[in-house]
Motif scaffolding. Structure first.
Motif, PDB file in Angstrom:
ATOM      1  N   TYR A 160       0.733  -1.124   0.188  1.00 47.71           N
ATOM      2  CA  TYR A 160       0.161   0.042   0.067  1.00 47.71           C
ATOM      3  C   TYR A 160       0.816   1.180   0.168  1.00 47.71           C
ATOM      4  O   TYR A 160       1.807   1.172   0.665  1.00 47.71           O
ATOM      5  CB  TYR A 160      -0.814   0.052   1.152  1.00 47.71           C
ATOM      6  N   SER A 217      -6.722   3.934   3.264  1.00 50.91           N
ATOM      7  CA  SER A 217      -8.110   4.138   3.161  1.00 50.91           C
ATOM      8  C   SER A 217      -8.936   2.930   2.889  1.00 50.91           C
ATOM      9  O   SER A 217      -9.903   2.667   3.679  1.00 50.91           O
ATOM     10  CB  SER A 217      -8.842   5.355   2.324  1.00 50.91           C
ATOM     11  N   ASP A 218      -8.556   2.011   2.326  1.00 51.06           N
ATOM     12  CA  ASP A 218      -9.319   0.503   2.058  1.00 51.06           C
ATOM     13  C   ASP A 218      -8.320  -0.450   1.995  1.00 51.06           C
ATOM     14  O   ASP A 218      -7.516  -0.794   1.049  1.00 51.06           O
ATOM     15  CB  ASP A 218      -9.807   0.738   0.593  1.00 51.06           C
ATOM     16  N   THR A 251      -8.217  -3.242  -0.631  1.00 49.47           N
ATOM     17  CA  THR A 251      -7.570  -2.818  -2.062  1.00 49.47           C
ATOM     18  C   THR A 251      -6.083  -2.593  -2.061  1.00 49.47           C
ATOM     19  O   THR A 251      -6.053  -1.342  -2.172  1.00 49.47           O
ATOM     20  CB  THR A 251      -8.516  -1.932  -2.634  1.00 49.47           C
TER      21      THR A 251
END
Length: 262
Positions: free
Chosen positions: A144, A201-202, A205
């Motif tokens: 990420y 944020s996710d 994903t």
């Protein structure tokens, strides 16, 4: 392919085109490396960027001189142009293609850097009885982009990319203890717990790699990741730069134990 294949045999299979997937879990016991290749004109600034940001960018090997594509310090007959399953090609900071061989792109002024990879400390975690979810599920580790700023060096700047492995809190604490012994392959985690605190944020994903299952009672644990230079390369916009595709590493002949601080 047998996960216990030797590093040399794995590199030969990659060179022949017989192995094209990510290298997590293969040639166990040996250091795997991230890759960044760029023209000599950019190399000194990139070297400084790595020195200023040793957690995400720990250098374990590099070209002996510009144009030298054999990385003999890391193993037998390592040709950096052919021995990684998949490369990313950036032109003016933009990802333009992924290829399995960069021989046609290599020039006499290129310098290659090999950076330590979190795959190396996964072995130590497993040996201590901790589960590594991406290996259990047979996928690439999730990675990420974060809001953790790197220190800038010349034209190179950006934020840290992290890899994530979910664990129970007590196992996360043990992982910190184990990985502190491996500063050359990212060392202890940067964060565990709420992903939003580092700008994610996710969690379902990933920006790179594959999502993994996070079970009830587990927390995500985040390590600095060698994909970080790709973010810096996007910002610096060198005319040509080549990296590994996330998860597709150079597998060296160097034992992971050699990097441990006892």
């Amino acid at each position: 392919m047998d996960a216990n294949i030797s590093p040399y045999e794995l590199r030969q299979a990659i060179r022949r085109g017989d192995f094209t997937t990510n290298t997590s879990g293969y040639a166990q016991g040996f250091v795997q490396g991230n890759l960044a290749i760029m023209p000599k004109e950019w190399a000194n600034e990139f070297l400084q960027f790595c020195q200023l940001n040793p957690k995400p960018c720990p250098i374990v090997g590099m070209s002996a001189s510009p144009g030298d594509y054999m990385i003999n310090t890391l193993g037998k007959d390592i040709d950096i142009r052919t021995d990684i399953p998949k490369y990313r090609v950036y032109r003016d900071g933009q990802l333009t293609e992924e290829v399995a061989d960069i021989t046609s792109l290599w020039t006499d002024d290129m310098v290659a850097f090999v950076l330590g990879c979190s795959f190396s400390f996964e072995e130590a975690l497993i040996a201590d009885g901790l589960e590594v979810r991406n290996i259990t599920e047979g996928v690439n580790v999730p990675m990420y982009r974060t809001n953790i700023e790197c220190q800038s060096a010349g034209r190179f700047s950006g934020t840290t990319v992290v890899s994530m492995r979910p664990m129970k809190p007590k196992d996360a604490i043990r992982a910190i203890q184990i990985c502190t012994r491996f500063p050359s392959v990212h060392g202890a985690p940067l964060h565990f717990g709420d992903p939003a605190e580092i700008g994610i944020s996710d969690i379902a994903t990933p920006d790179f790699g594959d999502a993994v299952t996070i079970h009830p009672g587990e927390v995500p644990v985040f390590w600095a990741c060698g994909v970080t230079p790709q973010v810096a390369i996007e910002a610096a916009r060198p005319p040509l730069c080549i990296t590994h595709s996330p998860g597709h590493m150079l597998v060296s002949d160097v034992p992971n134990s050699r990097l441990a601080i006892l």
